[in-house]
Design a protein around this motif. Structure first.
Motif, mmCIF file in Angstrom:
data_model
loop_
_atom_site.group_PDB
_atom_site.id
_atom_site.type_symbol
_atom_site.label_atom_id
_atom_site.label_comp_id
_atom_site.label_asym_id
_atom_site.label_seq_id
_atom_site.Cartn_x
_atom_site.Cartn_y
_atom_site.Cartn_z
ATOM 1 N N LEU A 202 0.748 26.131 -36.899
ATOM 2 C CA LEU A 202 2.205 25.955 -36.938
ATOM 3 C C LEU A 202 2.957 26.950 -36.065
ATOM 4 N N PRO A 203 2.592 28.253 -36.089
ATOM 5 C CA PRO A 203 3.289 29.177 -35.171
ATOM 6 C C PRO A 203 3.121 28.778 -33.710
ATOM 7 N N GLY A 204 1.909 28.324 -33.342
ATOM 8 C CA GLY A 204 1.661 27.952 -31.952
ATOM 9 C C GLY A 204 2.465 26.741 -31.529
ATOM 10 N N PRO A 255 -6.685 27.695 -32.154
ATOM 11 C CA PRO A 255 -5.401 27.551 -31.458
ATOM 12 C C PRO A 255 -4.957 26.100 -31.372
ATOM 13 N N ALA A 256 -3.650 25.917 -31.270
ATOM 14 C CA ALA A 256 -3.109 24.579 -31.034
ATOM 15 C C ALA A 256 -3.531 24.054 -29.670
ATOM 16 N N LEU A 257 -3.690 24.951 -28.712
ATOM 17 C CA LEU A 257 -4.118 24.587 -27.370
ATOM 18 C C LEU A 257 -5.134 25.610 -26.885
ATOM 19 N N ASP A 258 -6.328 25.118 -26.566
ATOM 20 C CA ASP A 258 -7.379 25.994 -26.060
ATOM 21 C C ASP A 258 -7.065 26.337 -24.601
ATOM 22 N N SER A 385 -10.857 13.307 -19.464
ATOM 23 C CA SER A 385 -12.262 13.683 -19.266
ATOM 24 C C SER A 385 -12.517 15.147 -19.600
ATOM 25 N N GLN A 386 -11.458 15.961 -19.666
ATOM 26 C CA GLN A 386 -11.599 17.372 -19.978
ATOM 27 C C GLN A 386 -11.486 17.659 -21.479
ATOM 28 N N ALA A 387 -11.132 16.640 -22.276
ATOM 29 C CA ALA A 387 -10.857 16.870 -23.699
ATOM 30 C C ALA A 387 -12.145 17.068 -24.484
ATOM 31 N N PRO A 388 -12.300 18.188 -25.199
ATOM 32 C CA PRO A 388 -13.466 18.369 -26.062
ATOM 33 C C PRO A 388 -13.401 17.401 -27.240
ATOM 34 N N PRO A 389 -14.529 17.133 -27.904
ATOM 35 C CA PRO A 389 -14.509 16.251 -29.075
ATOM 36 C C PRO A 389 -13.534 16.747 -30.132
ATOM 37 N N GLY A 390 -12.764 15.815 -30.682
ATOM 38 C CA GLY A 390 -11.804 16.166 -31.723
ATOM 39 C C GLY A 390 -10.512 16.752 -31.215
ATOM 40 N N ARG A 391 -10.353 16.870 -29.889
ATOM 41 C CA ARG A 391 -9.124 17.464 -29.334
ATOM 42 C C ARG A 391 -8.413 16.514 -28.363
ATOM 43 N N SER A 392 -8.755 15.233 -28.385
ATOM 44 C CA SER A 392 -8.157 14.292 -27.436
ATOM 45 C C SER A 392 -6.647 14.225 -27.584
ATOM 46 N N GLY A 393 -6.159 14.204 -28.832
ATOM 47 C CA GLY A 393 -4.726 14.122 -29.061
ATOM 48 C C GLY A 393 -3.991 15.310 -28.499
ATOM 49 N N THR A 394 -4.530 16.499 -28.742
ATOM 50 C CA THR A 394 -3.884 17.708 -28.247
ATOM 51 C C THR A 394 -3.851 17.737 -26.727
ATOM 52 N N VAL A 395 -4.992 17.416 -26.095
ATOM 53 C CA VAL A 395 -5.066 17.476 -24.635
ATOM 54 C C VAL A 395 -4.164 16.428 -23.997
ATOM 55 N N ALA A 396 -4.149 15.205 -24.540
ATOM 56 C CA ALA A 396 -3.265 14.176 -24.004
ATOM 57 C C ALA A 396 -1.796 14.570 -24.177
ATOM 58 N N SER A 397 -1.489 15.256 -25.276
ATOM 59 C CA SER A 397 -0.106 15.684 -25.510
ATOM 60 C C SER A 397 0.309 16.785 -24.539
ATOM 61 N N VAL A 398 -0.648 17.588 -24.082
ATOM 62 C CA VAL A 398 -0.330 18.590 -23.054
ATOM 63 C C VAL A 398 0.152 17.888 -21.795
#
Length: 515
Positions: A202-204, A255-258, A385-398
């Motif tokens: 949440l802070p991130g 982290p919210a974003l690696d 293609s750079q999104a690690p497993p389980g982080r697709s939503g976060t990476v696409a949102s970036v």
């Protein structure tokens, strides 16, 4: 075997089409409101100083919460979040048709933005889950093609609807798309594996939300002066919270974003391309609105129709670009798309004139849109293609966060350059005619006073332009536009060069998404 492959591709069409509709809603809904704001503001007696807030309310919410939505989707399931967002937009927009006053509609726009946050990056993230990697580039191309067609047709359709029936029917467009998307998503789209054990940072997400919100607000205010507190205070806050976000993400175990993603050169180039193409698209729409209304005396409906002729050709081109990306790499499509956008800007710089034929604007718009969607397809494939497993939503949102930032940069920077160059041109014009700077400024004051102080609504009144005696302001304005387009065309060329040097030249044998 070919028949089986054809069946496999056909089975993906409902998936891609459902996700494409959801993605398109986040573009179409704010677009149709922006194009018809005068009718809405007159009907609801919106205060002039609040018009910009009404038009940009949904976008501001999306900018502030886009990363949180991606991270939440990874935690609870991307499909579940997408369907919740579609439901929220449907209900809220239906309520918007009943708006009795400005305050009610403004609250609805904030709530719509909250729902549409789930429609930004989540559809692209679900493509990673639902579509095999070898077919994903074409799937992204189809998604972009659906977006192009609907965004090309909808403005003309809604303009006719508003004229014939009234502005309230604007808020039925998104619910209609959402209902179809809901049905297709529920039936055909596969749910992503949820990560319930991971905590939401949440802070991130709060820090990056404030960063993006401050950036959008500050850049929107920059068109009225960079030294005003309304400009530099939000930008200063944005800079501080960005620094705090980086410190937070480096130290927190979840982290919210690696930030390690930014060690990948293709990932960074793709994000730079995302910012660039949204910057150019948003900026071009602003200067076309001003140039078309002030110099060419075109109605908003006519300017909107200029986008239609190349729509189908662009849709076909972006699907073809997806096929080439699938066969080769995203690199040639990204480079080519950015260079086509640069050529669009240079074409307008070379052809703009006070008496230019209107049809000359069509190839400029077509090339800019073509380049943007071709580059977008390759950018999305690179990012996913750079999104690690389980982080697709976060990476696409970036990626969507960079897109929103580019859309905020575009109008502010284009207007800043256009106003600066216009000022220089009419001063030189005055000097050549033997007028003092004071006399020239008095002649231009009427034009300046006609400018609205709301993002996306700034236009010069053509009647006032003609009344500014002693100066050829039409030519001065056009020269300012030419210089603006020359300057901004440098950016896509620079990013294309970076992509040419840093993106992989060929696809590695048997390569898959990063672990």
């Amino acid at each position: 075997m070919p028949a089986a492959g054809s069946r496999g591709r056909a089975s993906l069409l409902p998936v891609v089409f459902g996700l494409a509709l959801a993605f398109t809603v986040s573009v179409v809904d704010p677009l149709v409101l922006s194009l018809n704001l005068p009718e809405v503001t007159r009907a609801l007696h919106v205060p002039p100083q609040a018009v910009g807030l009404l038009g940009g309310a949904a976008t501001l919410v999306m900018a502030a919460s886009v990363l949180a939505a991606g991270r939440l989707g990874d935690a609870v399931g991307l499909k579940r979040l997408l369907m919740a967002g579609l439901t929220v937009v449907t209900v809220v927009d239906l309520l918007s048709t009943l708006s009795p006053n400005f305050g009610f509609l403004l609250v609805m726009r904030f709530l719509t933005g909250l729902g549409m946050t789930a429609l930004l990056g989540v559809p692209l993230a679900l493509l990673k889950v639902s579509v095999p990697p070898e077919r994903r580039p074409v799937a992204i191309g189809v998604l972009m093609a659906v977006d192009v067609v609907l965004c090309g047709v909808t403005p003309a359709f809604t303009g006719w609807v508003v004229t014939a029936v009234g502005w309230r029917l604007l808020f039925l467009i998104a619910p209609a798309l959402c209902m179809v998307s809901l049905w297709l998503t529920a039936r055909y789209v596969k749910e992503s594996p949820a990560q319930p054990g991971r905590r939401l940072d949440l802070p991130g997400v709060s820090l990056i939300g404030v960063t993006l919100l401050g950036l959008v607000v500050g850049l929107a205010a920059a068109q009225n002066g960079v030294s005003r507190p309304e400009t530099w205070v939000p930008l200063l806050v944005s800079t501080i919270t960005l620094g705090l976000f980086v410190l937070r993400e480096r130290r927190t175990p979840d982290p919210a974003l690696d930030l390690k993603l930014f060690r990948s050169a293709p990932f960074c180039v793709a994000l730079a391309a995302t910012l660039t193409l949204n910057f150019l698209i948003a900026g071009l729409s602003i200067v076309l609105g001003q140039f078309g209304s002030a110099i060419l005396d075109l109605s908003p409906e006519t300017i909107g129709l200029l986008y239609l002729p190349g729509t189908v050709l662009i849709a076909g081109a972006v699907i073809g670009a997806g096929s080439l990306t699938e066969k080769y790499t995203p690199r040639p499509m990204m480079v080519g798309g950015l260079l086509v956008m640069a050529a669009s800007g240079l074409l307008l710089a070379g052809t703009a004139g006070p008496r230019m034929a209107v049809w000359l604007l069509v190839p400029t718009i077509w090339m800019c849109n073509l380049g943007s969607v071709v580059a977008s397809a390759s950018v999305s494939e690179t990012v996913l293609s750079q999104a690690p497993p389980g982080r697709s939503g976060t990476v696409a949102s970036v990626q969507m966060g960079f897109a929103v930032t580019g859309s905020a940069f575009g109008p502010a920077v284009y207007l800043l350059l256009l106003n600066t160059f216009f000022h220089e041109q009419w001063l030189a014009d005055a000097q050549a005619r033997g007028l003092s700077a004071t006399e020239a400024e008095q002649a231009v004051d009427a034009v300046r006073s006609s400018m609205a102080h709301s993002p996306g609504l700034t236009v010069y009144d053509p009647n006032l332009l003609r009344q500014a005696s002693g100066l050829n302001l039409g030519l001065d304005f056009t020269d300012g536009l030419r210089l603006t387009m020359l300057i901004v065309s440098i950016l896509p060329i620079a990013v294309a060069l970076a992509a040419l040097l840093l993106m992989p030249r060929r696809r590695a044998s048997g390569a898959q998404d990063l672990p």
